[in-house]
Design an enzyme around this catalytic site. Structure first.
Site, PDB file in Angstrom:
ATOM      1  N   LYS A 199     -15.402   6.779   5.976  1.00  0.00           N
ATOM      2  CA  LYS A 199     -16.136   5.544   5.694  1.00  0.00           C
ATOM      3  C   LYS A 199     -17.645   5.743   5.695  1.00  0.00           C
ATOM      4  O   LYS A 199     -18.361   5.030   5.002  1.00  0.00           O
ATOM      5  CB  LYS A 199     -15.778   4.482   6.741  1.00  0.00           C
ATOM      6  CG  LYS A 199     -14.486   3.733   6.486  1.00  0.00           C
ATOM      7  CD  LYS A 199     -14.392   2.590   7.505  1.00  0.00           C
ATOM      8  CE  LYS A 199     -13.125   1.774   7.332  1.00  0.00           C
ATOM      9  NZ  LYS A 199     -13.059   0.682   8.350  1.00  0.00           N
ATOM     10  N   CYS A 248     -11.969 -17.181  11.985  1.00  0.00           N
ATOM     11  CA  CYS A 248     -11.145 -17.446  10.806  1.00  0.00           C
ATOM     12  C   CYS A 248     -11.395 -16.467   9.659  1.00  0.00           C
ATOM     13  O   CYS A 248     -10.528 -16.216   8.829  1.00  0.00           O
ATOM     14  CB  CYS A 248     -11.416 -18.865  10.277  1.00  0.00           C
ATOM     15  SG  CYS A 248     -11.661 -20.106  11.554  1.00  0.00           S
ATOM     16  N   GLU A 294       0.822  -1.214   0.000  1.00  0.00           N
ATOM     17  CA  GLU A 294       0.000   0.000   0.000  1.00  0.00           C
ATOM     18  C   GLU A 294       0.854   1.262   0.000  1.00  0.00           C
ATOM     19  O   GLU A 294       0.374   2.346   0.265  1.00  0.00           O
ATOM     20  CB  GLU A 294      -0.931   0.002   1.234  1.00  0.00           C
ATOM     21  CG  GLU A 294      -1.891  -1.176   1.259  1.00  0.00           C
ATOM     22  CD  GLU A 294      -2.889  -1.150   2.421  1.00  0.00           C
ATOM     23  OE1 GLU A 294      -2.737  -0.287   3.316  1.00  0.00           O
ATOM     24  OE2 GLU A 294      -3.818  -1.981   2.415  1.00  0.00           O
ATOM     25  N   ASP A 307     -17.758   0.590  12.711  1.00  0.00           N
ATOM     26  CA  ASP A 307     -16.406   0.693  12.163  1.00  0.00           C
ATOM     27  C   ASP A 307     -16.296   1.868  11.187  1.00  0.00           C
ATOM     28  O   ASP A 307     -15.567   1.809  10.203  1.00  0.00           O
ATOM     29  CB  ASP A 307     -15.987  -0.623  11.478  1.00  0.00           C
ATOM     30  CG  ASP A 307     -14.519  -0.657  11.076  1.00  0.00           C
ATOM     31  OD1 ASP A 307     -13.744   0.165  11.594  1.00  0.00           O
ATOM     32  OD2 ASP A 307     -14.158  -1.478  10.215  1.00  0.00           O
ATOM     33  N   GLU A 354      -9.911  -3.143  15.866  1.00  0.00           N
ATOM     34  CA  GLU A 354     -10.782  -4.316  15.674  1.00  0.00           C
ATOM     35  C   GLU A 354     -10.572  -5.311  16.814  1.00  0.00           C
ATOM     36  O   GLU A 354     -11.468  -6.042  17.189  1.00  0.00           O
ATOM     37  CB  GLU A 354     -10.462  -5.018  14.341  1.00  0.00           C
ATOM     38  CG  GLU A 354     -11.225  -4.496  13.159  1.00  0.00           C
ATOM     39  CD  GLU A 354     -11.086  -3.008  12.972  1.00  0.00           C
ATOM     40  OE1 GLU A 354      -9.985  -2.565  12.631  1.00  0.00           O
ATOM     41  OE2 GLU A 354     -12.061  -2.292  13.192  1.00  0.00           O
ATOM     42  N   ARG A 358       2.132   1.753   4.493  1.00  0.00           N
ATOM     43  CA  ARG A 358       1.820   2.747   3.460  1.00  0.00           C
ATOM     44  C   ARG A 358       2.966   3.698   3.124  1.00  0.00           C
ATOM     45  O   ARG A 358       2.793   4.582   2.290  1.00  0.00           O
ATOM     46  CB  ARG A 358       0.533   3.499   3.833  1.00  0.00           C
ATOM     47  CG  ARG A 358      -0.712   2.630   3.557  1.00  0.00           C
ATOM     48  CD  ARG A 358      -2.016   3.311   3.866  1.00  0.00           C
ATOM     49  NE  ARG A 358      -2.179   3.500   5.282  1.00  0.00           N
ATOM     50  CZ  ARG A 358      -2.609   2.550   6.132  1.00  0.00           C
ATOM     51  NH1 ARG A 358      -2.928   1.364   5.685  1.00  0.00           N
ATOM     52  NH2 ARG A 358      -2.715   2.804   7.415  1.00  0.00           N
TER      53      ARG A 358
HETATM   54 CA    CA Z   1     -11.530  -0.473  11.753  1.00  0.00          CA
END
Ligand code: CA
Length: 723
Positions: A368, A644, A98, A339, A212, A150
């Site tokens: 977002k 998973c 990235e 999120d 997260e 990044r």
């Molecule tokens: Ca996040």
């Protein structure tokens, strides 16, 4: 400003410049660097300044305003069709890449997966040095969205890199040797660093990720010379709401503490609010403006049952550049539940918003949550906010900029199909702004998500802690038509957004949601890659596609441009991986595509070739008969989604970055499966054991689910098979 920089900025008449060059040339090649500047890569704040930077790419966003707009015009709408490959360099990874290339004094610095730094001759691609921070691969399980990086920062002869395990390191720009190394996080917690540092006035600015999994976010400033911590601004109060002896203390007393309750998972999980991407130095106002991420856990009901706004989650925050003292904040998503990070590209610009065409210095962001915001840069005052993609969680913004939420969006155990989803209407892919066209260029996406409360939620030390049930709304066995339907819900587009008219000027629809970062140039061009491999140049005013080239790999990074010996180059790093490839393998037709990451540069008349990636053909056949009844497989689906999915993909479909478990030989062997899943036999590869979080029966149920998905994909036994 040095003679060298003044020349670049066009501030010295040509004759004086020529004379200076003749004098310098007498000192020999080495002397040019030494005589004009105190040393190699002698970058300071004036050189990175938006007012002076021109032919180089000295900071992540191009200049301090982070517009990703180059003043170079040698490549333009007239000749872009003649663009060809100048050189390529193999980054030797199949994980996400990235990085935006930094170019200074003829050297390009890029990063690859696992925070490896490369110094290359920017004209030829010849390798100068490689620095590998030698990260313990077990750290990979802490990375929400692949082990990406990044890019670096350059200042005062040093290269600064944030390492995925939480280190901030200063390297000698000429040799790659470590000058200093600092651990910036509590490494017993699931912190990571993926973002590029920025440097302003001798201070290196770095945040972190991990919201997260469960951490407390902050931004730190380190002394560029010594590596000493200068100030730190936390984005979430500590559980006792007591002073940290940090720059943020006053902000929590004034506005932050009252927005948090005294109980809930934030007390143990840190509350989130990681500063994982956008950090901007606002030279005009002497402040750092940064974007803050989502809550830990996502679900506010679990995070903070008191139901407050939870400052400074999902906010844009401005602090004094010297001291870190709070100046203002604007919260894009109060009480984040989805999120909805506000970490996306922050761009500073002067827009004609005043009377009689007077300009106003503004902050722009397309976070977002799907709204494009324009704020006053000095005060943080909300000026405008408009949806740039379809949004169903809010009907709009009130006059203060606060979202008018739809009640169902505060989901319960009943799933709510929401757009944008957690991958956002815009993610880390850099946005650009052209002062020529007055347009912001947004890599926008539509990736809906069904949110539902996870009835089994408890905070765990490994893995994601979101309080969201990812198995909600997904059938336990997914035949090809389900996969096709899910794929059809994904959309992506390049939007040329007019922030004054508050609407798109033009859009380009893409064939995949995850579209790459943007470069704008004074040649009237907008460059953008796509994860599918196309790298294209568009007319910045109209959106007409003028040129494209197949990168033979994913093109998601922010491209850059620079000039050497009268030739303009455009560069992009390529690779697969990153959050979308891990999360949406079902969106691709490739069986496996671990395309090798590369640096690819273009120039007018370039004739080099991009080597084929050398895809590994995969044996896409189930390795054993299906077993287990539907109840067992359904249980397996739930435990798969909890443990998973974020790495190996929804529906057990991988995009090829990490192993596609459906085709893994160990699915056919109970003991081999247990050895990897429970006992951690592949921990050295990043697959740690899950015995603390999964019972032996649950592990077997996951195996049954994965095999059922394998047979469903190949058209066999879509019932899952009875024992
Ligand atoms: Ca996040």
């Amino acid at each position: 400003m040095s003679v060298r920089n003044a020349l670049k900025a066009g501030r010295i008449p040509a004759l004086a410049g020529l004379g200076a060059l003749v004098l310098l040339a007498a000192c020999g090649q080495e002397g040019i660097e030494r005589a004009g500047d105190p040393g190699f890569a002698a970058v300071d704040t004036a050189r990175i300044s938006t007012a002076s930077a021109a032919e180089e790419w000295l900071t992540y966003g191009g200049t301090y305003d982070e517009q990703r707009h180059s003043r170079l015009t040698a490549i333009n709408t007239e000749n872009v069709g003649e663009l060809g490959v100048a050189w390529t360099y193999d980054l030797a990874t199949n994980r996400g890449v990235e990085s935006t290339p930094i170019v200074v004094d003829g050297v390009m610095y890029v990063t690859s997966a696992w925070s490896v730094v490369y110094a290359l001759d920017a004209k030829t691609g010849a390798e100068k040095w490689v620095y590998d921070p030698d990260v313990d691969r077990a750290v990979g399980v802490k990375a929400c969205c692949d082990v990406v990086n990044r890019g670096v920062a350059v200042y005062d002869g040093k290269i600064f890199v944030g390492v995925i395990d939480g280190r901030l390191e200063a390297l000698d720009a000429q040799t790659g040797k470590v000058v200093w190394s600092k651990v910036t996080v509590d490494q017993s917690k699931p912190y990571t660093i993926t973002g590029a540092p920025r440097v302003a006035n001798g201070k290196v600015l770095i945040g972190n990720g991990g919201a997260e999994l469960g951490v407390r976010g902050y931004l730190s400033a380190y002394d560029a010379s010594t590596g000493d911590l200068v100030w730190r601004f936390y984005t979430v109060p500590n559980p006792e709401k007591q002073p940290d002896n940090a720059a943020s203390d006053e902000a929590f007393v004034r506005v932050g503490n009252v927005t948090w309750g005294d109980e809930g998972a934030w007390v143990t999980d840190g509350g989130g609010g990681t500063v994982w991407d956008s950090i901007v130095y606002d030279e005009a106002n002497g402040q750092i403006i940064f974007g803050v991420g989502n809550g830990s856990p996502w679900n506010r009901t679990f995070r903070d049952p008191a139901g407050g706004d939870n400052l400074f989650l999902s906010s844009i925050v401005a602090v004094d550049a010297e001291t870190g003292a709070y100046k203002w904040h604007f919260q894009t998503t109060p009480g984040d539940n989805w999120d909805y990070t506000a970490t996306q590209t922050i761009i500073l610009a002067d827009l004609p918003l005043g009377e009689y065409g007077a300009t106003r210095r503004v902050v722009m962001q397309a976070p977002k949550n799907g709204f494009f915001y324009v704020l006053d840069a000095r005060t943080g005052q909300f000026l405008s906010g408009d949806a740039f993609v379809p949004v169903n969680w809010a009907t709009g913004l009130d006059r203060t900029g606060r979202p008018i939420e739809v009640p169902e969006a505060r989901y319960s155990r009943q799933p709510f199909e929401q757009t944008p989803g957690p991958l956002g209407a815009h993610n880390w892919h850099p946005m650009a702004f052209s002062p020529q066209t007055g347009l912001a260029y947004i890599p926008a996406q539509e990736i809906p998500q069904a949110y539902a409360e996870d009835p089994r939620f408890t905070s765990r030390p490994v893995g994601w802690n979101t309080g969201v049930d990812f198995s909600a709304g997904i059938p336990p066995i997914a035949p090809p038509e389900v996969v096709r339907f899910l794929r059809s819900t994904l959309k992506g587009r390049l939007i040329a957004w007019d922030p004054v008219a508050r609407q798109p000027r033009w859009t380009v629809e893409h064939d995949n949601a995850w579209n790459g970062g943007i470069l704008s140039t004074a040649g009237g061009l907008v460059f953008q890659g796509k994860l599918g491999g196309e790298f294209a140049a568009y007319n910045a005013a109209t959106g007409e596609k003028l040129w494209s080239h197949d990168l033979k790999s994913g093109g998601a990074s922010g491209p850059g441009t620079y000039m050497i010996d009268g030739e303009q180059y455009v560069a992009i790093t390529t690779g697969w991986g990153s959050a979308f490839a891990l999360a949406a393998g079902f969106a691709f037709d490739v069986a496996v595509s671990p395309t090798v990451g590369k640096v690819v540069t273009f120039k007018i008349g370039g004739t080099a070739q991009i080597a084929d990636a050398g895809l590994t053909p995969v044996d896409a056949t189930p390795k054993a008969e299906s077993f287990g009844n539907l109840a067992m497989i359904s249980q397996g689906a739930v435990h798969y989604s909890r443990n998973c999915m974020v790495c190996h993909g929804p529906l057990a479909v991988s995009s090829g970055v990490l192993p596609d478990l459906r085709w893994s030989a160990i699915t056919g062997n109970r003991e081999a499966w247990k050895g990897v899943v429970m006992d951690g036999n592949l921990a050295a590869n990043g697959m740690v054991g899950f015995s603390e979080f999964v019972t032996p029966d649950e592990s077997e149920a996951i195996r049954a689910y994965v095999l059922a998905q394998a047979h469903a994909a190949t058209g066999n036994g879509s019932s899952g098979g009875e024992p």
